[in-house]
Scaffold this active site. Structure first.
Site, PDB file in Angstrom:
ATOM      1  N   TYR A 162       0.825  -1.077  -0.101  1.00  0.00           N
ATOM      2  CA  TYR A 162      -0.001   0.006  -0.179  1.00  0.00           C
ATOM      3  C   TYR A 162       1.145   1.169   0.093  1.00  0.00           C
ATOM      4  O   TYR A 162       1.710   1.338   0.890  1.00  0.00           O
ATOM      5  CB  TYR A 162      -0.937  -0.127   1.544  1.00  0.00           C
ATOM      6  CG  TYR A 162      -1.779  -1.172   1.527  1.00  0.00           C
ATOM      7  CD1 TYR A 162      -2.707  -1.622   0.247  1.00  0.00           C
ATOM      8  CD2 TYR A 162      -1.888  -1.838   2.517  1.00  0.00           C
ATOM      9  CE1 TYR A 162      -3.295  -2.930   0.369  1.00  0.00           C
ATOM     10  CE2 TYR A 162      -2.771  -3.065   2.707  1.00  0.00           C
ATOM     11  CZ  TYR A 162      -3.529  -3.553   1.636  1.00  0.00           C
ATOM     12  OH  TYR A 162      -4.466  -4.537   1.765  1.00  0.00           O
ATOM     13  N   CYS A 176       7.836   3.311  -3.470  1.00  0.00           N
ATOM     14  CA  CYS A 176       8.629   4.451  -2.849  1.00  0.00           C
ATOM     15  C   CYS A 176       8.566   4.174  -1.147  1.00  0.00           C
ATOM     16  O   CYS A 176       9.685   4.191  -0.723  1.00  0.00           O
ATOM     17  CB  CYS A 176       8.324   5.499  -3.244  1.00  0.00           C
ATOM     18  SG  CYS A 176       9.091   6.952  -2.696  1.00  0.00           S
ATOM     19  N   HIS A 185      22.974  31.787   6.173  1.00  0.00           N
ATOM     20  CA  HIS A 185      24.083  31.406   6.516  1.00  0.00           C
ATOM     21  C   HIS A 185      24.346  30.720   7.784  1.00  0.00           C
ATOM     22  O   HIS A 185      23.876  31.336   8.569  1.00  0.00           O
ATOM     23  CB  HIS A 185      25.342  32.836   6.650  1.00  0.00           C
ATOM     24  CG  HIS A 185      26.528  32.402   6.977  1.00  0.00           C
ATOM     25  ND1 HIS A 185      27.648  32.207   6.006  1.00  0.00           N
ATOM     26  CD2 HIS A 185      27.214  32.814   8.271  1.00  0.00           C
ATOM     27  CE1 HIS A 185      28.860  32.052   6.745  1.00  0.00           C
ATOM     28  NE2 HIS A 185      28.536  32.312   8.152  1.00  0.00           N
TER      29      HIS A 185
HETATM   30  C1  LIG Z   1      15.308   0.696  -4.347  1.00  0.00           C
HETATM   31  C2  LIG Z   1      14.964   1.607  -4.976  1.00  0.00           C
HETATM   32  C3  LIG Z   1      15.183   3.248  -4.639  1.00  0.00           C
HETATM   33  C4  LIG Z   1      14.704   4.192  -5.384  1.00  0.00           C
HETATM   34  N1  LIG Z   1      14.947   5.620  -4.671  1.00  0.00           N
HETATM   35  C5  LIG Z   1      14.273   6.532  -5.505  1.00  0.00           C
HETATM   36  C6  LIG Z   1      14.560   7.892  -4.876  1.00  0.00           C
HETATM   37  O1  LIG Z   1      15.315   8.201  -3.990  1.00  0.00           O
HETATM   38  N2  LIG Z   1      13.918   9.078  -5.615  1.00  0.00           N
HETATM   39  C7  LIG Z   1      12.864   8.749  -6.490  1.00  0.00           C
HETATM   40  O2  LIG Z   1      12.339   9.698  -7.099  1.00  0.00           O
HETATM   41  N3  LIG Z   1      12.624   7.416  -7.099  1.00  0.00           N
HETATM   42  C8  LIG Z   1      13.425   6.350  -6.433  1.00  0.00           C
HETATM   43  N4  LIG Z   1      13.024   4.896  -6.899  1.00  0.00           N
HETATM   44  C9  LIG Z   1      11.894   4.891  -8.018  1.00  0.00           C
HETATM   45  C10 LIG Z   1      10.741   5.109  -7.297  1.00  0.00           C
HETATM   46  O3  LIG Z   1      10.507   4.171  -6.402  1.00  0.00           O
HETATM   47  C11 LIG Z   1       9.583   4.712  -8.420  1.00  0.00           C
HETATM   48  O4  LIG Z   1      10.107   5.615  -9.634  1.00  0.00           O
HETATM   49  C12 LIG Z   1       8.175   5.057  -8.135  1.00  0.00           C
HETATM   50  O5  LIG Z   1       7.930   4.366  -6.819  1.00  0.00           O
HETATM   51  C13 LIG Z   1       7.335   4.558  -9.099  1.00  0.00           C
HETATM   52  O6  LIG Z   1       5.801   4.751  -8.716  1.00  0.00           O
HETATM   53  P1  LIG Z   1       4.750   4.342  -9.685  1.00  0.00           P
HETATM   54  O7  LIG Z   1       3.831   5.309  -9.404  1.00  0.00           O
HETATM   55  O8  LIG Z   1       4.999   3.855 -10.918  1.00  0.00           O
HETATM   56  O9  LIG Z   1       4.216   2.906  -9.006  1.00  0.00           O
HETATM   57  P2  LIG Z   1       4.760   2.013  -7.619  1.00  0.00           P
HETATM   58  O10 LIG Z   1       4.996   2.921  -6.650  1.00  0.00           O
HETATM   59  O11 LIG Z   1       5.786   0.985  -8.377  1.00  0.00           O
HETATM   60  O12 LIG Z   1       3.490   1.112  -7.383  1.00  0.00           O
HETATM   61  C14 LIG Z   1       3.073   0.219  -8.398  1.00  0.00           C
HETATM   62  C15 LIG Z   1       1.974  -0.696  -7.593  1.00  0.00           C
HETATM   63  O13 LIG Z   1       1.266  -1.731  -8.288  1.00  0.00           O
HETATM   64  C16 LIG Z   1       0.998  -2.723  -7.734  1.00  0.00           C
HETATM   65  N5  LIG Z   1       0.741  -3.645  -8.942  1.00  0.00           N
HETATM   66  C17 LIG Z   1       1.617  -4.214  -9.819  1.00  0.00           C
HETATM   67  N6  LIG Z   1       0.827  -4.963 -10.823  1.00  0.00           N
HETATM   68  C18 LIG Z   1      -0.519  -5.036 -10.187  1.00  0.00           C
HETATM   69  C19 LIG Z   1      -1.789  -5.516 -10.774  1.00  0.00           C
HETATM   70  N7  LIG Z   1      -1.875  -6.346 -11.655  1.00  0.00           N
HETATM   71  N8  LIG Z   1      -2.785  -5.168 -10.061  1.00  0.00           N
HETATM   72  C20 LIG Z   1      -2.869  -4.676  -8.784  1.00  0.00           C
HETATM   73  N9  LIG Z   1      -1.737  -3.953  -8.554  1.00  0.00           N
HETATM   74  C21 LIG Z   1      -0.549  -4.285  -9.095  1.00  0.00           C
HETATM   75  C22 LIG Z   1       2.374  -2.959  -7.264  1.00  0.00           C
HETATM   76  O14 LIG Z   1       2.391  -4.051  -6.207  1.00  0.00           O
HETATM   77  C23 LIG Z   1       2.733  -1.643  -6.845  1.00  0.00           C
HETATM   78  O15 LIG Z   1       2.481  -1.571  -5.225  1.00  0.00           O
HETATM   79  C24 LIG Z   1      13.629   4.153  -6.194  1.00  0.00           C
HETATM   80  C25 LIG Z   1      13.330   2.770  -6.731  1.00  0.00           C
HETATM   81  C26 LIG Z   1      13.823   1.682  -6.005  1.00  0.00           C
HETATM   82  C27 LIG Z   1      13.567   0.131  -6.628  1.00  0.00           C
END
Ligand SMILES: Cc1cc2nc3c(=O)[nH]c(=O)nc-3n(C[C@H](O)[C@H](O)[C@H](O)COP(=O)(O)OP(=O)(O)OC[C@H]3O[C@@H](n4cnc5c(N)ncnc54)[C@H](O)[C@@H]3O)c2cc1C
Length: 460
Positions: free
Chosen positions: A43, A47, A444
């Protein structure tokens, strides 16, 4: 009991940043929203659960480890701290949305059955949700490179596995020296792991200018990380408690051994299982959902937000995707992906590298008349903050249009860079010149004070 059939004004598939932001705004606007999330552990999306929040907390913890701390115990306590925060964020995300009168969160993987309907679950527990508007926000997942023995290695870890382990690996090999690989390298090295990074390109961060990338490499190597560039991993051989990673460099075959092997070679959009064909939604040849600049898919009532649409993989881009979609659904429909200017990014090593706009190399390739200013952090007299927090490593570089004085690009490798870059991009977006940024009044001691000086350090 048969299928439960539900209807909503808007259906959101995936609980990422873009989807949840849109869901909140739409419910606030009086619409009935159903959000489908496949995992109760996700949920709020990547991120807060397994991405930005836990990794940046680990950056913080790893930097506060003292030499006298027991590495293993300190790490286990840090992981517990991360778990406590991510659980709280996860619960908060669920409650904030599901607690609204006009919103429902359904837990289970969603899959299209027709252009307006998504099914969740099977058999007697099957739920279908039908809506006139659908937002797909299913994120991305790690891509595994085609290296013999890697897929089946019991020592292979994903970034998600790694941050959930209580045991600190003695040695860690990271395949891939991109953003994710380097952040993990710095975190684990600071916790006390011996980290080796294998990068197939001949230098780190190929998109960045060579001088900036070299300072990054010096910082990481100075922390003890073994950086091996021009190295292609070709085989992973398992032993009981370790794996041997075989790599090729300069025509020679070499090996490195570790308790854990992290493949950090990129993430691909999550579309498998969505049954996009049933919805008539097209995917690109790279496996992303095809969208136009308003984030509409090949079905105009279905939008794709965040990593799944193949755009830059950042939480704040997913958030901006939500702004564009909301503008289509509730506003005047003018916002689009092409109107974004100077989207920044940060590599959260210590000190962080934050960049925006053009590099010097790119500006020259475009044939622009430019002025380049550059100064090492340790030499910036106007920025005593670096000395007050004992972090004087790094460099600040600006690319300025020689005719208009507008900032074309910046690379800030310095303490506080992740904050400073947001001021720079604001200036870039709103036509604030380099001279105006130089002559501004800053608190500063702060890091932005560096701007009072660096623009005058023109590289001849
Ligand atoms: C280790 C790591 C560190 C990162 N650090 C940063 C950072 O410092 N700053 C930054 O800006 N970005 C960072 N990112 C990238 C960032 O986390 C992602 O770009 C962002 O979370 C993507 O968000 P989103 O809205 O695309 O979907 P997500 O947050 O990826 O959510 C997608 C959701 O869809 C769900 N889902 C998938 N398929 C289905 C389905 N068929 N039915 C129902 N649910 C489904 C998944 O379970 C998930 O909860 C990082 C990523 C990683 C892996």
């Amino acid at each position: 009991m048969g299928t439960t059939a539900l209807t909503a004004d808007v259906l959101v598939v995936g609980f990422g940043k873009g989807g949840k932001t849109a869901a909140h705004a739409l419910t606030d606007a009086g619409q009935r929203v159903i959000l489908v999330e496949r995992s109760a552990n996700m949920y709020g999306g990547t991120c807060p659960n397994v991405g930005c929040v836990p990794t940046k907390m680990l950056v913080h913890y790893s930097n506060s480890r003292r030499l006298e701390d027991d590495a293993q115990e300190f790490f286990a306590n840090s992981v517990a701290g991360v778990r406590a925060l991510t659980s709280a964020f996860r619960a908060g995300n669920f409650e904030a949305l599901n607690g609204k009168d006009t919103a429902t969160v359904i837990t289970g993987a969603g899959s299209f059955v027709d252009p307006h309907t998504v099914a969740v679950g099977e058999g007697p527990d099957r739920i279908t949700v039908t809506a006139p508007t659908i937002l797909i926000n299913t994120g991305s997942e790690p891509m595994l490179p085609d290296i013999a023995g890697l897929v089946n290695s019991k020592h292979r870890v994903s970034s998600t596995d790694l941050i959930q382990k209580d045991q600190l690996p003695e040695r860690l090999v990271i395949i891939g020296g991109g953003y994710l690989g380097l952040e993990f390298a710095a975190i684990y090295q600071h916790f006390g792991t011996q980290v080796t990074v294998l990068e197939s390109a001949d230098r780190l961060l190929r998109r960045e200018d060579e001088d900036v990338a070299q300072v990054v490499a010096d910082v990481l190597a100075g922390d003890g990380i073994r950086l091996i560039t021009g190295a292609s991993a070709v085989d992973v051989r398992d032993h009981d408690t370790t794996a041997t990673v075989v790599y090729e460099k300069d025509g020679r075959t070499l090996t490195v051994e570790a308790e854990a092997v992290l493949a950090a070679t990129g993430r691909r959009p999550v579309i498998a299982g969505l049954n996009l064909e049933a919805a008539g939604v097209r995917a690109t040849s790279h496996g992303a959902i095809e969208v136009d600049e308003y984030l509409r898919t090949s079905q105009p009532h279905i939008f794709a937000l965040g990593d799944v649409n193949g755009g830059p993989q950042f939480t704040y881009v997913s958030l901006d995707d939500a702004r564009i979609v909301l503008d289509q659904l509730l506003g005047d429909g003018k916002r689009n992906t092409a109107d974004r200017v100077a989207v920044p990014q940060t590599l959260f090593i210590t000190p962080p590298l934050a960049t925006a706009g053009l590099t010097e190399k790119e500006a020259r390739a475009e044939g622009r008349a430019i002025t380049v200013s550059r100064e090492n952090v340790a030499d910036i007299i106007a920025m005593p903050r670096a000395y007050t927090v004992e972090e004087t490593r790094g460099v600040i570089k600006f690319i300025v249009d020689a005719d208009t004085d507008l900032i074309l690009g910046a690379a800030l490798l310095t303490i506080d860079a992740q904050e400073m870059i947001n001021l720079v991009t604001l200036a870039m977006r709103h036509g604030i010149t380099a001279t105006q940024l130089r002559d501004s009044i800053y608190t500063h001691p702060s890091s932005t004070e560096a701007f009072n000086e660096v623009f005058d350090k023109v590289v001849r």
